[in-house]
Every structure is written in structure tokens, then in C-alpha cells.
Design an enzyme around this catalytic site. Structure first.
Site, PDB file in Angstrom:
ATOM      1  N   HIS A 119       3.182 -39.588   0.480  1.00 25.32           N
ATOM      2  CA  HIS A 119       2.501 -38.294  -0.341  1.00 25.32           C
ATOM      3  C   HIS A 119       1.111 -38.428   1.041  1.00 25.32           C
ATOM      4  O   HIS A 119       0.561 -37.284   1.028  1.00 25.32           O
ATOM      5  CB  HIS A 119       1.684 -38.751  -1.357  1.00 25.32           C
ATOM      6  CG  HIS A 119       1.844 -37.070  -2.091  1.00 25.32           C
ATOM      7  ND1 HIS A 119       1.831 -37.198  -3.493  1.00 25.32           N
ATOM      8  CD2 HIS A 119       1.683 -36.075  -1.586  1.00 25.32           C
ATOM      9  CE1 HIS A 119       1.676 -35.865  -3.755  1.00 25.32           C
ATOM     10  NE2 HIS A 119       1.687 -35.115  -2.654  1.00 25.32           N
ATOM     11  N   ASP A 131       2.528 -34.562  -9.970  1.00 28.89           N
ATOM     12  CA  ASP A 131       2.517 -35.777  -9.820  1.00 28.89           C
ATOM     13  C   ASP A 131       1.944 -36.560 -10.800  1.00 28.89           C
ATOM     14  O   ASP A 131       1.382 -36.246 -11.884  1.00 28.89           O
ATOM     15  CB  ASP A 131       1.258 -35.968  -8.606  1.00 28.89           C
ATOM     16  CG  ASP A 131       1.514 -37.498  -7.597  1.00 28.89           C
ATOM     17  OD1 ASP A 131       1.788 -38.483  -8.200  1.00 28.89           O
ATOM     18  OD2 ASP A 131       1.178 -37.417  -6.626  1.00 28.89           O
ATOM     19  N   HIS A 177       0.404 -39.330 -10.378  1.00 26.90           N
ATOM     20  CA  HIS A 177      -0.727 -39.767 -10.092  1.00 26.90           C
ATOM     21  C   HIS A 177      -1.786 -38.526  -9.488  1.00 26.90           C
ATOM     22  O   HIS A 177      -1.519 -37.744  -9.213  1.00 26.90           O
ATOM     23  CB  HIS A 177      -0.685 -40.778  -8.736  1.00 26.90           C
ATOM     24  CG  HIS A 177       0.205 -41.996  -9.166  1.00 26.90           C
ATOM     25  ND1 HIS A 177       1.626 -41.773  -8.589  1.00 26.90           N
ATOM     26  CD2 HIS A 177       0.029 -42.997  -9.597  1.00 26.90           C
ATOM     27  CE1 HIS A 177       2.206 -42.870  -9.150  1.00 26.90           C
ATOM     28  NE2 HIS A 177       1.436 -43.793  -9.583  1.00 26.90           N
ATOM     29  N   ASP A 186      -3.900 -38.975  -6.777  1.00 28.00           N
ATOM     30  CA  ASP A 186      -4.081 -39.170  -5.406  1.00 28.00           C
ATOM     31  C   ASP A 186      -5.461 -39.017  -4.677  1.00 28.00           C
ATOM     32  O   ASP A 186      -5.701 -38.236  -3.844  1.00 28.00           O
ATOM     33  CB  ASP A 186      -2.911 -38.422  -4.605  1.00 28.00           C
ATOM     34  CG  ASP A 186      -1.457 -38.989  -4.847  1.00 28.00           C
ATOM     35  OD1 ASP A 186      -1.546 -40.292  -5.343  1.00 28.00           O
ATOM     36  OD2 ASP A 186      -0.490 -38.485  -4.624  1.00 28.00           O
ATOM     37  N   HIS A 234      -1.477 -43.234   0.621  1.00 30.91           N
ATOM     38  CA  HIS A 234      -0.727 -42.230  -0.156  1.00 30.91           C
ATOM     39  C   HIS A 234      -1.183 -41.952  -1.402  1.00 30.91           C
ATOM     40  O   HIS A 234      -1.100 -40.972  -2.114  1.00 30.91           O
ATOM     41  CB  HIS A 234       0.738 -42.312  -0.319  1.00 30.91           C
ATOM     42  CG  HIS A 234       1.168 -43.448  -1.250  1.00 30.91           C
ATOM     43  ND1 HIS A 234       2.281 -43.752  -2.008  1.00 30.91           N
ATOM     44  CD2 HIS A 234       0.368 -44.523  -1.836  1.00 30.91           C
ATOM     45  CE1 HIS A 234       2.197 -44.780  -2.700  1.00 30.91           C
ATOM     46  NE2 HIS A 234       1.093 -45.216  -2.880  1.00 30.91           N
ATOM     47  N   ASP A 248       5.513 -34.712  -5.786  1.00 29.16           N
ATOM     48  CA  ASP A 248       5.819 -36.056  -5.757  1.00 29.16           C
ATOM     49  C   ASP A 248       6.831 -36.221  -6.562  1.00 29.16           C
ATOM     50  O   ASP A 248       6.660 -36.180  -7.916  1.00 29.16           O
ATOM     51  CB  ASP A 248       4.458 -36.672  -6.121  1.00 29.16           C
ATOM     52  CG  ASP A 248       4.495 -38.133  -5.875  1.00 29.16           C
ATOM     53  OD1 ASP A 248       5.621 -38.898  -6.326  1.00 29.16           O
ATOM     54  OD2 ASP A 248       3.511 -38.967  -5.519  1.00 29.16           O
ATOM     55  N   ASP A 278       7.481 -38.816  -8.264  1.00 28.53           N
ATOM     56  CA  ASP A 278       7.367 -39.735  -9.318  1.00 28.53           C
ATOM     57  C   ASP A 278       6.537 -39.040 -10.532  1.00 28.53           C
ATOM     58  O   ASP A 278       6.323 -39.528 -11.390  1.00 28.53           O
ATOM     59  CB  ASP A 278       6.484 -41.016  -8.632  1.00 28.53           C
ATOM     60  CG  ASP A 278       5.106 -40.697  -8.484  1.00 28.53           C
ATOM     61  OD1 ASP A 278       4.370 -39.702  -8.856  1.00 28.53           O
ATOM     62  OD2 ASP A 278       4.506 -41.221  -7.437  1.00 28.53           O
ATOM     63  N   GLU A 296       7.880 -38.745  -1.475  1.00 30.45           N
ATOM     64  CA  GLU A 296       8.199 -40.018  -2.309  1.00 30.45           C
ATOM     65  C   GLU A 296       9.483 -40.252  -2.380  1.00 30.45           C
ATOM     66  O   GLU A 296       9.760 -41.257  -3.239  1.00 30.45           O
ATOM     67  CB  GLU A 296       7.235 -39.951  -3.291  1.00 30.45           C
ATOM     68  CG  GLU A 296       5.562 -40.179  -3.092  1.00 30.45           C
ATOM     69  CD  GLU A 296       5.042 -41.402  -2.278  1.00 30.45           C
ATOM     70  OE1 GLU A 296       5.794 -42.595  -2.505  1.00 30.45           O
ATOM     71  OE2 GLU A 296       4.033 -41.527  -1.956  1.00 30.45           O
TER      72      GLU A 296
HETATM   73  N1  LIG Z   1       1.516 -40.664  -3.804  1.00 33.72           N
HETATM   74  C1  LIG Z   1       1.657 -41.631  -4.797  1.00 33.72           C
HETATM   75  N2  LIG Z   1       2.709 -42.140  -5.193  1.00 33.72           N
HETATM   76  N3  LIG Z   1       0.385 -42.606  -5.084  1.00 33.72           N
HETATM   77  C2  LIG Z   1       0.380 -43.664  -5.611  1.00 33.72           C
HETATM   78  C3  LIG Z   1      -1.111 -44.224  -5.789  1.00 33.72           C
HETATM   79  C4  LIG Z   1      -1.215 -45.267  -6.727  1.00 33.72           C
HETATM   80  C5  LIG Z   1      -2.696 -45.838  -6.984  1.00 33.72           C
HETATM   81  N4  LIG Z   1      -3.503 -44.719  -7.418  1.00 33.72           N
HETATM   82  C6  LIG Z   1      -3.255 -46.133  -5.547  1.00 33.72           C
HETATM   83  O1  LIG Z   1      -4.117 -45.455  -5.175  1.00 33.72           O
HETATM   84  O2  LIG Z   1      -2.813 -46.975  -4.803  1.00 33.72           O
HETATM   85 MN   LIG Z   2       1.501 -38.763  -4.960  1.00 32.26          MN
HETATM   86 MN   LIG Z   3       2.768 -40.359  -7.296  1.00 30.34          MN
END
Ligand SMILES: NC(=[NH2+])NCCC[C@H](N)C(=O)O
Ligand SMILES: [Mn+2]
Ligand SMILES: [Mn+2]
Length: 303
Positions: A101, A124, A126, A128, A141, A228, A230, A273
């Protein structure tokens, strides 16, 4: 706003924004899943611009300022910014394939200069929204949304020589279920609109997307979709590096993109991702490619 008949696809084989190898093969996995043929069969003219070249570090160094591979992520983002800027200049719809990402730093830098008020849907698990100061992992990411808001590392923030790329009030996060403490504070402070899984469960996806469309069409002149994989439940999309249980279903996600397609508000998109090494027979790339089709208006028509 309308998805242009001409679509330019660009791959970004980037895996330096996190620590699990394989996500650099995401663009080929999505092409292998028949993405381009799928787009053509929907009546679009599609140009495959190939992949951006990613220069790898000779060996991973200790991260400076809690930002792993900063130099390489910065260099790739600059390249992507230029390519995407050209695609928008040509009047084409940019479809960017990740890669992790972190690529959205470059893609949104290339897109947002063409809009007064770019809207952004962040689909997402998350948020981010970390910076080097708040990140638990040092993985870039987990930071691109913060960078796009004008926060965090100054070299990343200023790609394309302008900042911020998006205003907090033009962002909608959908599907969130894993948010770090620093990110929670930022969401509150900036008043970012978030539909967590709790809200999706309560309201249902139709209402979530109706509200998103209503909210964004009042204030923006273009909307970028940053999806994303996920965001989806790992049962439906297992090939991702940071899976989180309890996600959006395959059907909910199709419905979301079908509704966005009907509303004709999306002006650019990226799918990120996808990690074929962690996948089950390329299922996640198949899902991504089918979701692209829904975004471009694929629907079952009974004649
Ligand atoms: N694009 C993603 N899959 N991001 C996941 C981030 C996970 C976690 N919040 C981190 O900053 O490490
Ligand atoms: Mn993401
Ligand atoms: Mn994510």
C-alpha cells in the site's frame, strides 16, 4: 463524473513497504487472473503501461527514523507520480496495481494535482495513518494515508512538490478493524469519516455506500478508490500480508463497487496488497480482478 472509455493500467511491483516477500508479484498475479481481458470485454480501450521499475536496496539497512527502505520507497513513489500524472493528463482513467500500500503515496501524488478537492475512499482493514513517530512496525505501507494528509516524513510528503494531497474531510475509510493508538488519535483530531466493521455490520453495505457517495459528492470533484485486498475477510482474500479476521465479504465488496460504478463518481483506482505467495491458487488476484470488473460496470443482465 464518469469512468473514461480509455483505461491505462500500471503495475507497481513494490514489496519494500512491509516485510513479507511476494507482494511485488501482485501485478503479474492480477494480469494472470485475466484483468486486462476482463476490462476489454466490458468495452473499454485498455492500455497496459507495464510495470514501474523498483530498485532494491543491496541489503536491508537498519531503518532511519523508523521508516524501512525509505530511500527506495521514495524513489519508486517519484517515478509512479510522474507516470500517473501523464495518464491523467492524457485524459485516461488510471488503474494502478500493487504492490504494497505504500504505492498510494506516488499514485495519489500524480492524481491529486489535477483536482481542487480529490475525494478518497480507503477500503481497508487498516487506517494506514501511522508516521515514523507512531508506527509499531516501521513499515511504510502502514503510513500512506498520513503522508497523503501531509503528515510524517517530509521527503514522502512533498513528492510532486505539493502537500497535502487530500484534505481530511474528503476521506472515507471503509472496513477498518485494526487501528493503532496513534491512528485513533489522528482520526479524532482530524474528524476523518470512518465506517468500521461495526458500522458496516449495523448499517449494512448499501447504506454505507449511499452515505459515502452522498458525503463525497457534496465536496469533491473526483474520487480515488484505494482498495487494499485485506479489507476483505481472509476467507475470501487469503493472499495478503496483514490479514485481519472479521472482514468484508466477497458479496459486500462487489455490491460496494457496483454501487460506486452506478454513481459514476470514481475517477481513478488502485488495488493493492495482493501477495500470490501467501495466496491459495491465485484466488485473491482473481477476486481483485473481478472487483475491478464490478467497478467498471459489470453486472448480470437478464435479457
Ligand atoms: N497496508 C497495510 N496492509 N497496512 C497494514 C498496517 C499495519 C499496522 N497498522 C502498521 O502500521 O504496521
Ligand atoms: Mn492498507
Ligand atoms: Mn490493510
Amino acid at each position: 463524473m464518469f469512468i473514461h472509455k480509455d483505461i491505462s493500467v500500471i503495475g507497481v511491483p513494490m514489496d519494500l513497504g512491509q516485510r513479507r516477500r511476494g507482494v511485488d508479484m501482485g501485478p503479474s498475479a492480477m494480469r494472470y487472473a485475466g484483468l486486462l481481458e476482463q476490462i476489454t470485454s466490458l468495452g473499454f480501450n485498455v492500455k497496459d503501461c507495464g510495470d514501474i521499475r523498483i530498485d532494491r536496496p543491496e541489503k536491508e539497512k537498519d531503518p532511519e527514523k523508523n521508516l524501512r527502505n525509505l530511500k527506495e520507497v521514495f524513489a519508486a513513489s517519484e517515478k509512479l507520480e510522474k507516470e500517473v500524472d501523464l495518464i491523467v493528463q492524457e485524459g485516461k482513467f488510471p488503474l494502478i496495481l500493487g504492490g504494497d500500500h505504500s504505492i498510494s503515496i506516488g499514485s495519489i501524488a500524480g492524481i491529486s494535482r489535477h483536482y481542487e478537492n480529490l475525494g478518497l475512499i480507503w477500503y481497508d482493514a487498516h487506517a494506514d495513518l501511522n508516521t515514523g513517530e507512531t508506527s509499531p512496525s516501521g513499515n511504510i505501507h502502514g503510513m500512506p494515508l498520513a503522508v497523503n494528509l501531509g503528515l510524517g516524513d517530509s521527503s514522502l510528503r512533498n513528492i510532486g512538490n505539493y502537500s497535502p494531497k487530500v484534505k481530511a474531510e474528503n476521506i472515507v475509510i471503509i472496513g477498518a478493524r485494526s487501528i493503532d493508538e496513534g491512528e485513533k488519535l489522528l482520526i479524532k483530531e482530524k474528524g476523518i469519516k470512518v465506517f468500521t466493521m461495526h458500522e458496516v455490520d449495523r448499517l449494512g453495505m448499501p447504506k454505507v455506500i449511499e452515505e459515502t457517495i452522498h458525503y463525497l459528492s457534496q465536496r469533491t470533484d473526483g474520487v480515488h478508490l484505494s482498495l487494499d485486498l485485506d479489507a476483505l475477510d481472509p476467507l475470501d482474500a487469503p493472499g495478503v500480508g496483514t490479514p485481519v479476521m472479521g472482514g468484508l465479504t466477497y458479496r459486500e465488496s462487489h455490491l460496494a463497487l457496483e454501487m460506486l460504478s452506478e454513481a459514476k463518481i470514481i475517477t481513478s483506482a488502485e488495488f493493492v496488497e495482493v501477495n500470490p505467495i501467501l495466496d491459495d491458487k491465485n484466488r485473491t488476484a482473481d477476486v481483485a480482478s473481478e472487483l475491478v470488473a464490478s467497478l467498471l460496470g459489470k453486472k448480470l443482465v437478464l435479457t
